[in-house]
Design a protein around this motif. Structure first.
Motif, PDB file in Angstrom:
ATOM      1  N   GLN A  58       0.932  -1.315  -0.036  1.00 31.87           N
ATOM      2  CA  GLN A  58      -0.168  -0.104  -0.172  1.00 31.87           C
ATOM      3  C   GLN A  58       0.991   1.269  -0.091  1.00 31.87           C
ATOM      4  N   ALA A  59       0.413   2.276  -0.824  1.00 31.78           N
ATOM      5  CA  ALA A  59       1.366   3.548  -0.826  1.00 31.78           C
ATOM      6  C   ALA A  59       0.539   4.729  -1.613  1.00 31.78           C
ATOM      7  N   ASP A  60       0.533   5.746  -1.176  1.00 26.57           N
ATOM      8  CA  ASP A  60       0.026   6.734  -1.919  1.00 26.57           C
ATOM      9  C   ASP A  60       1.244   7.284  -2.678  1.00 26.57           C
ATOM     10  N   VAL A  61       1.374   7.159  -4.042  1.00 25.61           N
ATOM     11  CA  VAL A  61       2.336   7.455  -4.881  1.00 25.61           C
ATOM     12  C   VAL A  61       3.018   8.827  -4.677  1.00 25.61           C
ATOM     13  N   GLY A  62       2.404   9.968  -4.153  1.00 28.03           N
ATOM     14  CA  GLY A  62       2.972  10.922  -3.822  1.00 28.03           C
ATOM     15  C   GLY A  62       3.688  11.176  -2.517  1.00 28.03           C
ATOM     16  N   ASP A  63       3.908  10.089  -1.853  1.00 30.57           N
ATOM     17  CA  ASP A  63       4.446  10.007  -0.582  1.00 30.57           C
ATOM     18  C   ASP A  63       5.590   9.184  -0.835  1.00 30.57           C
ATOM     19  N   GLU A  64       6.908   9.993  -0.721  1.00 26.32           N
ATOM     20  CA  GLU A  64       8.070   9.275  -1.103  1.00 26.32           C
ATOM     21  C   GLU A  64       8.445   8.329  -0.237  1.00 26.32           C
ATOM     22  N   THR A  65       8.331   8.557   1.299  1.00 25.53           N
ATOM     23  CA  THR A  65       8.491   7.431   2.121  1.00 25.53           C
ATOM     24  C   THR A  65       7.773   6.291   1.712  1.00 25.53           C
ATOM     25  N   ALA A  66       6.318   6.307   1.410  1.00 23.26           N
ATOM     26  CA  ALA A  66       5.626   5.024   1.118  1.00 23.26           C
ATOM     27  C   ALA A  66       6.214   4.362  -0.150  1.00 23.26           C
ATOM     28  N   VAL A  67       6.607   5.175  -0.992  1.00 23.61           N
ATOM     29  CA  VAL A  67       7.039   4.647  -2.271  1.00 23.61           C
ATOM     30  C   VAL A  67       8.405   3.969  -2.038  1.00 23.61           C
ATOM     31  N   ALA A  68       9.121   4.539  -1.399  1.00 24.07           N
ATOM     32  CA  ALA A  68      10.559   4.108  -1.159  1.00 24.07           C
ATOM     33  C   ALA A  68      10.293   2.751  -0.304  1.00 24.07           C
ATOM     34  N   ALA A  69       9.371   2.547   0.750  1.00 22.09           N
ATOM     35  CA  ALA A  69       9.136   1.173   1.470  1.00 22.09           C
ATOM     36  C   ALA A  69       8.696   0.296   0.385  1.00 22.09           C
ATOM     37  N   ALA A  70       7.841   0.779  -0.774  1.00 23.14           N
ATOM     38  CA  ALA A  70       7.727  -0.374  -1.679  1.00 23.14           C
ATOM     39  C   ALA A  70       8.724  -1.054  -2.656  1.00 23.14           C
ATOM     40  N   PHE A  71       9.496   0.009  -2.839  1.00 18.95           N
ATOM     41  CA  PHE A  71      10.807  -0.671  -3.374  1.00 18.95           C
ATOM     42  C   PHE A  71      11.609  -1.535  -2.419  1.00 18.95           C
ATOM     43  N   ASP A  72      11.610  -0.831  -1.176  1.00 18.46           N
ATOM     44  CA  ASP A  72      12.305  -1.938  -0.188  1.00 18.46           C
ATOM     45  C   ASP A  72      11.696  -3.321  -0.234  1.00 18.46           C
ATOM     46  N   LEU A  73      10.464  -3.303  -0.261  1.00 16.46           N
ATOM     47  CA  LEU A  73       9.621  -4.641  -0.095  1.00 16.46           C
ATOM     48  C   LEU A  73      10.276  -5.639  -1.419  1.00 16.46           C
ATOM     49  N   ALA A  74      10.306  -4.915  -2.472  1.00 17.37           N
ATOM     50  CA  ALA A  74      10.610  -5.609  -3.845  1.00 17.37           C
ATOM     51  C   ALA A  74      11.984  -6.117  -3.615  1.00 17.37           C
ATOM     52  N   GLU A  75      12.852  -5.310  -3.069  1.00 17.68           N
ATOM     53  CA  GLU A  75      14.335  -5.797  -2.827  1.00 17.68           C
ATOM     54  C   GLU A  75      14.272  -6.886  -1.926  1.00 17.68           C
ATOM     55  N   GLU A  76      13.670  -6.755  -0.916  1.00 14.41           N
ATOM     56  CA  GLU A  76      13.851  -7.785   0.257  1.00 14.41           C
ATOM     57  C   GLU A  76      13.103  -9.080   0.007  1.00 14.41           C
ATOM     58  N   THR A  77      11.828  -9.076  -0.683  1.00 17.04           N
ATOM     59  CA  THR A  77      11.373 -10.136  -1.289  1.00 17.04           C
ATOM     60  C   THR A  77      11.902 -10.959  -2.491  1.00 17.04           C
ATOM     61  N   PHE A  78      12.075 -10.115  -3.527  1.00 20.51           N
ATOM     62  CA  PHE A  78      12.565 -10.585  -4.715  1.00 20.51           C
ATOM     63  C   PHE A  78      14.055 -10.316  -5.145  1.00 20.51           C
ATOM     64  N   GLY A  79      14.664  -9.477  -4.416  1.00 15.63           N
ATOM     65  CA  GLY A  79      16.007  -9.248  -4.667  1.00 15.63           C
ATOM     66  C   GLY A  79      16.544  -8.197  -5.519  1.00 15.63           C
ATOM     67  N   GLY A  80      15.521  -7.089  -5.737  1.00 11.16           N
ATOM     68  CA  GLY A  80      15.904  -6.107  -6.602  1.00 11.16           C
ATOM     69  C   GLY A  80      14.580  -5.421  -7.627  1.00 11.16           C
ATOM     70  N   VAL A  81      15.082  -4.658  -8.355  1.00 11.11           N
ATOM     71  CA  VAL A  81      14.065  -3.939  -9.166  1.00 11.11           C
ATOM     72  C   VAL A  81      14.602  -3.882 -10.553  1.00 11.11           C
ATOM     73  N   ASP A  82      13.681  -4.333 -11.664  1.00 12.15           N
ATOM     74  CA  ASP A  82      14.160  -4.238 -12.978  1.00 12.15           C
ATOM     75  C   ASP A  82      13.402  -3.466 -13.683  1.00 12.15           C
ATOM     76  N   VAL A  83      12.000  -3.655 -13.462  1.00 11.23           N
ATOM     77  CA  VAL A  83      10.891  -2.764 -14.227  1.00 11.23           C
ATOM     78  C   VAL A  83      10.063  -2.220 -13.565  1.00 11.23           C
ATOM     79  N   VAL A  84       9.718  -0.717 -13.758  1.00  7.69           N
ATOM     80  CA  VAL A  84       8.944  -0.089 -13.001  1.00  7.69           C
ATOM     81  C   VAL A  84       7.734   0.586 -13.994  1.00  7.69           C
ATOM     82  N   VAL A  85       6.402   0.412 -13.568  1.00  3.41           N
ATOM     83  CA  VAL A  85       5.465   0.995 -14.357  1.00  3.41           C
ATOM     84  C   VAL A  85       4.268   1.838 -13.375  1.00  3.41           C
ATOM     85  N   SER A  86       4.433   3.041 -13.897  1.00  7.52           N
ATOM     86  CA  SER A  86       3.658   3.968 -13.158  1.00  7.52           C
ATOM     87  C   SER A  86       2.370   4.130 -13.716  1.00  7.52           C
ATOM     88  N   SER A  87       1.572   3.629 -13.173  1.00  8.58           N
ATOM     89  CA  SER A  87       0.085   3.383 -13.849  1.00  8.58           C
ATOM     90  C   SER A  87      -0.961   4.270 -13.071  1.00  8.58           C
TER      91      SER A  87
END
Length: 241
Positions: A58-87
């Motif tokens: 869950q994240a308000d995309v305008g909230d930089e802290t919440a967005v950073a946490a979503a990236f953290d989750l991706a890195e912690e769960t799957f090892g990194g981020v390769d693709v970002v889709v801003s929909s």
């Protein structure tokens, strides 16, 4: 190595179709949603039950802290981020004269600031060889009345795309925008009667409105094999403009 995608607005509409398509392509997906946890959980369940990998954040995309946490989750769960889709996007409509400025500010927070905040994290954290895909709208070119604030927010997204592509020189990261035309999503269909939708369908030479899967197909292409398309806006609208 499994590629990993973050998809904002991934619980519904074009974002959900994109998340499901990327998962079907073998990409692990983090579905970022604003408030509809039920829809996000359903999307995760659909992907995982088909053998894919997905989690929700869950994240308000305008909230930089919440967005950073979503990236953290991706890195912690799957090892990194390769693709970002801003929909993620919202679309309150009104004439310029009648637009409530509180609605204008909400549109700009989600569509413009939100895309910028997500792009900022993507620029810092997407692995070399990755892809950043923004979602705009063909209304930037069609310029329908009452879409002034929405088109203004999306025009900024298109301007950002080539700039970010140039700033990421040397990292083999592509940055592109998909600009759908009328597409059968809850966001688009809300408040429109059948006659309005039918009239819009007739405008494209292909004589229909788009489906979320049509746009997801382009996202899949840009996320994977389309390595020589960079800094571009692709108008996916059946030839309406």
């Amino acid at each position: 190595m499994t590629r990993v995608a973050i998809v904002t607005g991934g619980s519904r509409g074009i974002g959900r179709a994109a998340a499901e398509r990327l998962a079907a392509d073998g990409t692990a997906v983090v579905i970022v949603y604003a408030g509809n946890k039920t829809a996000a959980d359903e999307a995760v369940e659909k992907i995982t039950s088909a053998g894919g990998q997905a989690v929700a954040a869950q994240a308000d995309v305008g909230d930089e802290t919440a967005v950073a946490a979503a990236f953290d989750l991706a890195e912690e769960t799957f090892g990194g981020v390769d693709v970002v889709v801003s929909s993620a996007g919202i679309m309150p409509l009104a004439t310029v004269a009648d637009m409530d400025l509180a609605d204008f500010d909400r549109i700009m927070r989600t569509n413009a600031r939100g895309t910028f905040v997500v792009s900022q994290q993507a620029a810092r954290r997407v692995r070399d060889g990755g892809a950043i895909i923004n979602v705009s709208s063909s209304v930037v070119g069609l310029r329908f009345p009452q879409y002034g604030a929405y088109a203004m927010s999306k025009g900024g997204v298109e301007a950002l795309t080539l700039i970010l592509a140039r700033e990421l020189r040397g990292r083999d990261i592509t940055v592109n925008t998909v600009a759908p035309g009328p597409t059968a999503t809850e966001l688009f269909l809300d408040g429109k009667d059948e006659a309005t939708v039918a009239n819009l369908a007739k405008q494209a030479p292909l004589e229909r409105i788009g489906e979320p899967g049509d746009i997801a197909e382009i996202v899949s292409f840009l996320a994977g094999p389309a390595r020589w398309i960079n800094g571009q806006t692709i108008r996916a609208n059946g030839g309406i403009i």
